[in-house]
Scaffold this motif. Structure first.
Motif, PDB file in Angstrom:
ATOM      1  N   ARG A 212       0.731  -1.178  -0.217  1.00  0.00           N
ATOM      2  CA  ARG A 212       0.029   0.005  -0.208  1.00  0.00           C
ATOM      3  C   ARG A 212       0.813   1.322   0.253  1.00  0.00           C
ATOM      4  O   ARG A 212       0.406   2.385  -0.520  1.00  0.00           O
ATOM      5  N   ALA A 213       2.045   1.276   0.462  1.00  0.00           N
ATOM      6  CA  ALA A 213       2.945   2.442   0.667  1.00  0.00           C
ATOM      7  C   ALA A 213       3.965   2.394  -0.541  1.00  0.00           C
ATOM      8  O   ALA A 213       4.529   3.522  -0.424  1.00  0.00           O
ATOM      9  N   ALA A 214       3.991   1.371  -1.234  1.00  0.00           N
ATOM     10  CA  ALA A 214       5.271   1.380  -2.108  1.00  0.00           C
ATOM     11  C   ALA A 214       5.352   2.538  -3.285  1.00  0.00           C
ATOM     12  O   ALA A 214       6.308   2.978  -3.650  1.00  0.00           O
ATOM     13  N   SER A 215       4.305   2.928  -3.809  1.00  0.00           N
ATOM     14  CA  SER A 215       4.327   3.741  -4.816  1.00  0.00           C
ATOM     15  C   SER A 215       4.994   5.293  -4.504  1.00  0.00           C
ATOM     16  O   SER A 215       4.660   5.729  -3.611  1.00  0.00           O
ATOM     17  N   GLY A 216       6.110   5.614  -5.177  1.00  0.00           N
ATOM     18  CA  GLY A 216       6.759   6.761  -4.982  1.00  0.00           C
ATOM     19  C   GLY A 216       7.926   6.695  -3.710  1.00  0.00           C
ATOM     20  O   GLY A 216       8.749   7.684  -3.819  1.00  0.00           O
ATOM     21  N   LEU A 217       8.082   5.647  -3.174  1.00  0.00           N
ATOM     22  CA  LEU A 217       9.057   5.467  -2.318  1.00  0.00           C
ATOM     23  C   LEU A 217      10.420   5.318  -2.804  1.00  0.00           C
ATOM     24  O   LEU A 217      10.795   4.404  -3.927  1.00  0.00           O
ATOM     25  N   GLU A 218      11.441   5.886  -2.525  1.00  0.00           N
ATOM     26  CA  GLU A 218      12.902   5.867  -2.968  1.00  0.00           C
ATOM     27  C   GLU A 218      13.693   4.915  -2.200  1.00  0.00           C
ATOM     28  O   GLU A 218      14.507   5.287  -1.306  1.00  0.00           O
ATOM     29  N   VAL A 219      13.404   3.715  -2.332  1.00  0.00           N
ATOM     30  CA  VAL A 219      14.233   2.682  -1.848  1.00  0.00           C
ATOM     31  C   VAL A 219      14.506   1.672  -2.796  1.00  0.00           C
ATOM     32  O   VAL A 219      14.160   1.519  -4.117  1.00  0.00           O
ATOM     33  N   ALA A 220      15.792   0.756  -2.530  1.00  0.00           N
ATOM     34  CA  ALA A 220      16.235  -0.017  -3.394  1.00  0.00           C
ATOM     35  C   ALA A 220      15.398  -1.142  -3.606  1.00  0.00           C
ATOM     36  O   ALA A 220      15.387  -1.618  -4.613  1.00  0.00           O
ATOM     37  N   ASP A 221      15.057  -1.792  -2.609  1.00  0.00           N
ATOM     38  CA  ASP A 221      14.109  -3.129  -2.445  1.00  0.00           C
ATOM     39  C   ASP A 221      13.005  -2.919  -1.750  1.00  0.00           C
ATOM     40  O   ASP A 221      13.182  -2.513  -0.481  1.00  0.00           O
TER      41      ASP A 221
END
Length: 319
Positions: A212-221
């Motif tokens: 649910r939180a994934a969109s737009g997050l600047e993470v590698a994995d």
């Protein structure tokens, strides 16, 4: 969301799980940790830097919030909660923030965040709260030990987790509540540590939160393990530039959970496609023979794989 037709047997199995959980809820709710009162914490300023002096001030404030919650729990007569909080306020414990209300919320740092080259954020699943925090703490310590120097692990207990035996673990409601907080926390952490490589490690129902939180997050994995599904049909549907990885231990009971979504009046039950299934499209990593609560066990194949992912050294086979 998946639109595949459901067999009558599969629908019946999932509905039976929902009914069983609903019946079990009053029993498990009789001693819910949310019943222990705690003071409202002061709102911390956004984390904009990981300078040691700034972090030390945050950690000191976190300890004060924990001690205040401990004192209120003691006055309430809950010795177990008071003892837990005494330990959490002890020397060497470092919390970026803490809120003892409604089962507890916190973000604890393991390792040196100010000098970290790689950061893992652990997002737990159902049944984790202040009274069951030890397993999250042990997993974070084990991961840090596997990663070694130059690493930090953050145990993010930032939401009201579902009960293990309750309908809240079969629907996305708690994940929908949690996602904005996780998104905000990861963005602040990324701004404070711009040179660090960051990975989200999402266990069980925590994988629904991360999705649910994934969109737009600047993470590698974004790593989904022991997952019941995410509510998305595919890794591409998460709308993230991160590499989406998935793992399932050979002894994890969640493999027997039907990967379905069943629309009911006012709610959808289940989370759809299995993240380790070929059609989901994640990069699958070796989780060995892990049971559902064993992925971060010292010496395990799964822990070695997860540490490799956080360090940026792991590949994976495309499912």
């Amino acid at each position: 969301m998946s639109s595949r037709p459901w067999s009558r047997r599969a629908r019946r199995a999932l509905l039976a799980s929902f009914v069983t959980a609903s019946v079990a809820l009053p029993v498990s709710g009789a001693s819910r940790p949310a019943a222990v009162p705690a003071p409202a914490p002061a709102a911390p300023a956004p984390l904009s830097t990981a300078e040691p002096s700034v972090l030390e001030a945050r950690y000191a404030a976190g300890r004060e919030e924990i001690r205040a919650a401990r004192d209120m729990a003691a006055r309430h007569g809950d010795r177990r909660r008071a003892a837990t909080l005494t330990g959490m306020a002890g020397p060497g414990r470092t919390f970026l923030w803490f809120d003892g209300r409604d089962g507890g919320r916190s973000a604890e740092v393991f390792g040196d965040l100010s000098g970290a080259e790689r950061i893992a954020v652990l997002v737990p699943g159902a049944g984790v709260d202040l009274d069951h925090y030890g397993r999250l703490q042990r997993g974070a310590k084990a991961l840090l030990g596997e990663l070694g120097s130059g690493s930090a692990v953050v145990a993010w207990l930032g939401y009201r987790t579902p009960t293990m035996l309750g309908p809240s673990s079969l629907t996305s409601g708690r994940a929908d509540e949690a996602a904005p907080g996780l998104r905000s926390f990861v963005r602040q952490l990324g701004a404070a540590t711009p040179a660090a490589r960051m990975s989200l490690l999402c266990h069980s129902y925590g994988s629904v939160v991360c999705a649910r939180a994934a969109s737009g997050l600047e993470v590698a994995d974004i790593v989904l393990y022991g997952s019941p599904g995410t509510g998305a049909d595919s890794a591409a549907a998460l709308h993230t530039r991160a590499t989406v990885r998935a793992g399932l231990g050979g002894d994890d009971w969640i493999a027997s959970v039907p990967h379905l979504e069943v629309p009911l009046p006012f709610v959808t039950v289940g989370f759809g496609t299995d993240p380790v299934a070929p059609e989901f499209g994640a990069e699958v990593f070796d989780a060995g023979g892990a049971g559902h609560s064993d992925y971060l066990t010292p010496g395990s194949v799964s822990l070695h794989s997860l540490a490799g992912i956080v360090a940026g050294k792991a590949g994976g086979r495309h499912a």
